[in-house]
Scaffold this motif. Structure first.
Motif, PDB file in Angstrom:
ATOM      1  N   GLU A  74       0.214  -6.401  -6.025  1.00  0.00           N
ATOM      2  CA  GLU A  74       0.414  -5.951  -4.643  1.00  0.00           C
ATOM      3  C   GLU A  74       1.629  -6.639  -4.025  1.00  0.00           C
ATOM      4  OE1 GLU A  74      -4.252  -5.052  -3.458  1.00  0.00           O
ATOM      5  OE2 GLU A  74      -3.441  -7.075  -3.239  1.00  0.00           O
ATOM      6  N   LEU A  75       1.781  -7.913  -4.300  1.00  0.00           N
ATOM      7  CA  LEU A  75       2.937  -8.662  -3.803  1.00  0.00           C
ATOM      8  C   LEU A  75       4.230  -8.035  -4.319  1.00  0.00           C
ATOM      9  CD1 LEU A  75       3.731 -11.627  -2.482  1.00  0.00           C
ATOM     10  CD2 LEU A  75       4.219 -12.084  -4.873  1.00  0.00           C
ATOM     11  N   ARG A  76       4.259  -7.740  -5.602  1.00  0.00           N
ATOM     12  CA  ARG A  76       5.451  -7.117  -6.191  1.00  0.00           C
ATOM     13  C   ARG A  76       5.699  -5.737  -5.602  1.00  0.00           C
ATOM     14  NH1 ARG A  76       4.562  -8.915 -12.541  1.00  0.00           N
ATOM     15  NH2 ARG A  76       5.496 -10.991 -12.291  1.00  0.00           N
ATOM     16  N   ALA A  77       4.640  -4.951  -5.443  1.00  0.00           N
ATOM     17  CA  ALA A  77       4.789  -3.597  -4.893  1.00  0.00           C
ATOM     18  C   ALA A  77       5.310  -3.637  -3.460  1.00  0.00           C
ATOM     19  CB  ALA A  77       3.459  -2.852  -4.965  1.00  0.00           C
ATOM     20  N   ASP A  78       4.775  -4.540  -2.638  1.00  0.00           N
ATOM     21  CA  ASP A  78       5.230  -4.634  -1.247  1.00  0.00           C
ATOM     22  C   ASP A  78       6.686  -5.083  -1.175  1.00  0.00           C
ATOM     23  OD1 ASP A  78       2.823  -3.762  -0.193  1.00  0.00           O
ATOM     24  OD2 ASP A  78       2.096  -5.781   0.311  1.00  0.00           O
ATOM     25  N   HIS A  79       7.068  -6.062  -1.975  1.00  0.00           N
ATOM     26  CA  HIS A  79       8.468  -6.511  -1.964  1.00  0.00           C
ATOM     27  C   HIS A  79       9.393  -5.421  -2.495  1.00  0.00           C
ATOM     28  CE1 HIS A  79       6.844 -10.543  -1.202  1.00  0.00           C
ATOM     29  NE2 HIS A  79       8.055 -10.820  -0.750  1.00  0.00           N
ATOM     30  N   ALA A  80       8.973  -4.725  -3.538  1.00  0.00           N
ATOM     31  CA  ALA A  80       9.796  -3.636  -4.081  1.00  0.00           C
ATOM     32  C   ALA A  80       9.970  -2.529  -3.042  1.00  0.00           C
ATOM     33  CB  ALA A  80       9.158  -3.081  -5.352  1.00  0.00           C
ATOM     34  N   GLU A  81       8.896  -2.203  -2.339  1.00  0.00           N
ATOM     35  CA  GLU A  81       8.977  -1.175  -1.292  1.00  0.00           C
ATOM     36  C   GLU A  81       9.903  -1.627  -0.171  1.00  0.00           C
ATOM     37  OE1 GLU A  81       8.462   2.329   0.807  1.00  0.00           O
ATOM     38  OE2 GLU A  81       8.036   1.869  -1.289  1.00  0.00           O
TER      39      GLU A  81
END
Length: 195
Positions: A74-81
């Motif tokens: 989730e951390l990676r997805a939020d930063h990528a977004e």
């Protein structure tokens, strides 16, 4: 009414396409719970739905700042977004100041992401793509080189760099990078497929 119930109603309204109703509910919730993660996440989703990129980025920044329990995925997805939002803002900017502000914000997100997740090659790839799109090739290659510097004897970093080189149209450099990945990681079929 209870904030948890209003959050559920707002989420349902958004899921059913009643974006304006969801926005009104979330606006009230943000006054009641200004630091809470869920109202900001819903506000972010609404802003994305309405193509209001700066507002979406502001709310996603607030989600990350809220620091609720989250998985690495989730951390990676939020930063990528968030990187994507700032990247789109930079691409769509009508003036240099706005473009530079969006790129500066994206670089700050990349630095925060790196501090939280120091060994993630996807970050290097995304940052390089963002910088290449912005015409900042030298910075992009510096960013990509960290994928190799972190693990100089692992082919994965070379694949990240080679893929970015190929995407940017540097076929000869990409081929040389893929060959180096193959030398380092002879049992991995990925470099062999790219050569």
């Amino acid at each position: 009414a209870d904030p948890a119930g209003r959050l559920e109603v707002a989420q349902l309204a958004l899921a059913l396409g009643a974006t304006d109703r969801a926005a009104k509910l979330v606006e009230g919730l943000m006054q009641t719970l200004p630091q809470a993660e869920r109202p900001h996440r819903l506000a972010y989703q609404i802003a994305v739905t309405q193509n209001r990129l700066p507002e979406a980025a502001t709310h996603l920044e607030a989600v990350l700042a809220a620091g609720g329990e989250t998985t690495l995925g989730e951390l990676r997805a939020d930063h990528a977004e968030l990187l994507g939002l700032y990247g789109r803002q930079a691409e769509l900017a009508s003036d240099d100041a706005t473009r530079n502000d969006a790129l500066t914000a994206a670089l700050a997100v990349g630095a925060r992401w790196r501090a939280l997740d120091p060994d993630h090659n996807e970050l290097d790839r995304r940052m390089a793509r963002l910088l290449l799109t912005a015409g900042r090739a030298e910075e992009a290659w510096r960013y990509l080189s960290t994928a190799i510097e972190r693990h100089p004897y692992d082919g994965a970093g070379y694949l990240v760099v080679g893929d970015a080189q190929a995407e940017a149209g540097f076929a000869d450099q990409a081929l040389a990078t893929f060959r180096q990945a193959l030398v380092l990681d002879q049992t991995n079929p990925a470099p062999r497929l790219r050569v």
